[in-house]
Scaffold this motif. Sequence first.
Motif, short mmCIF file in Angstrom:
data_model
loop_
_atom_site.label_atom_id
_atom_site.label_comp_id
_atom_site.label_asym_id
_atom_site.label_seq_id
_atom_site.Cartn_x
_atom_site.Cartn_y
_atom_site.Cartn_z
N ILE A 19 20.81 6.83 -35.25
CA ILE A 19 19.62 5.96 -35.25
C ILE A 19 19.56 5.14 -33.97
O ILE A 19 18.50 4.97 -33.35
N TYR A 22 18.61 7.39 -31.13
CA TYR A 22 17.18 7.72 -31.21
C TYR A 22 16.32 6.55 -30.74
O TYR A 22 15.26 6.74 -30.13
N SER A 23 16.75 5.35 -31.00
CA SER A 23 16.00 4.17 -30.57
C SER A 23 16.26 3.81 -29.12
O SER A 23 15.53 3.00 -28.54
N THR A 24 17.33 4.36 -28.54
CA THR A 24 17.69 4.01 -27.16
C THR A 24 17.10 4.99 -26.15
O THR A 24 16.57 4.59 -25.11
N PRO A 56 17.59 -0.69 -27.97
CA PRO A 56 17.19 -0.28 -29.33
C PRO A 56 16.74 -1.46 -30.18
O PRO A 56 17.27 -2.57 -30.05
N PHE A 57 15.75 -1.20 -30.96
CA PHE A 57 15.20 -2.15 -31.93
C PHE A 57 14.54 -3.36 -31.27
O PHE A 57 14.07 -4.25 -31.98
N ASN A 60 9.82 -1.48 -27.08
CA ASN A 60 8.88 -0.44 -27.52
C ASN A 60 8.35 0.30 -26.30
O ASN A 60 8.24 -0.27 -25.20
#
Length: 328
Positions: A19, A22-24, A56-57, A60
């Motif tokens: 996860i 994927y966010s990075t 990440p997180f 955007n």
Amino acid sequence: MKPSLVGGAIAVLLLFAIIVAYSTFFTVYQTRQALVVRLGQPVRVITEPGLNVKLPFVDNVIYIDKRILNIEQPAQEVIASSGDNSNAGAGQAGERLVVDAFARYRIIDPLKFYQTVGPAGADTQLAILLNSALRRVLGGATLADVVRNKRAELSALMRDQLDHDARPFGIQVVDVRIRRADLPEQNSQAVYQRMQTERQREAAEFRAQSSQKSQEIKARADRDVTVLLAEATAQAEQIRGQGDSERNRIFADAYNQDPDFFAFYRSMQAYERSMQHGDTHLVLRPDSDFFRYFVDPSGKAAAEGTATTAAPAVPAAPNPPRASSAVK
């Protein structure tokens, strides 16, 4: 028990790592450019394709298309210049046109584009700018310029003005074209009616000219025919007179050479013509000079019995007079 807990923890950590990865990591394709936004504030612009990273997180990624895009302008009515400079200050209304145009653009500054209009409002803002440029440019052009004479120049001028107005939004205008420029329906009918009337007037004028030319040709031909017939008749009468004169001369020469034979030959011709089939009744005296060759083949007896009748030196006509018509 403990191995299962360890395996579960490893699975959770592995899932968490996936996860986070994927966010990075994110990919920018060749047809896109990316804008990294952190808590609502843009922090980085990526224009080159490839693999990139972000927090990440927290961050955007906003993807912005860097291909040439299209904006369609719906058909609308604009007023073109009337082309009459003498009435320019008198409030003279120009020609009304229904114009359908389109523009092609690309986003060259993603940060400025995001800060000003954003992806959602770009088409609306460009439509307003295109409408304004369209009215400004066509307002100073005539109908003939828009339709035929300067269409390419007007399109280039609209492109330059729209590009100037769109630069503050990070947009470059590539092309502006007028797809269709027509008169309104009511004006079109009036123009078509005027064109039809003009063509009918020209056709009537051509017909009148052709009719006049036809009458002139016919009159000249009739005159030539009359002159030719008169000349031909005169020439025929002259030739006929010459022929009659020559015939009389030949008859006279033949009579002078042998009057007896000539009289005999002429009498035979008279018998042949007067005694046709079905017409052999004559009302004449038996001792008439006409029958002298019936009494004597030489024709002398009848001539002696009618001594008082003298033969003419030259016959008066080429054919002897025919005897009276048969009477039953």
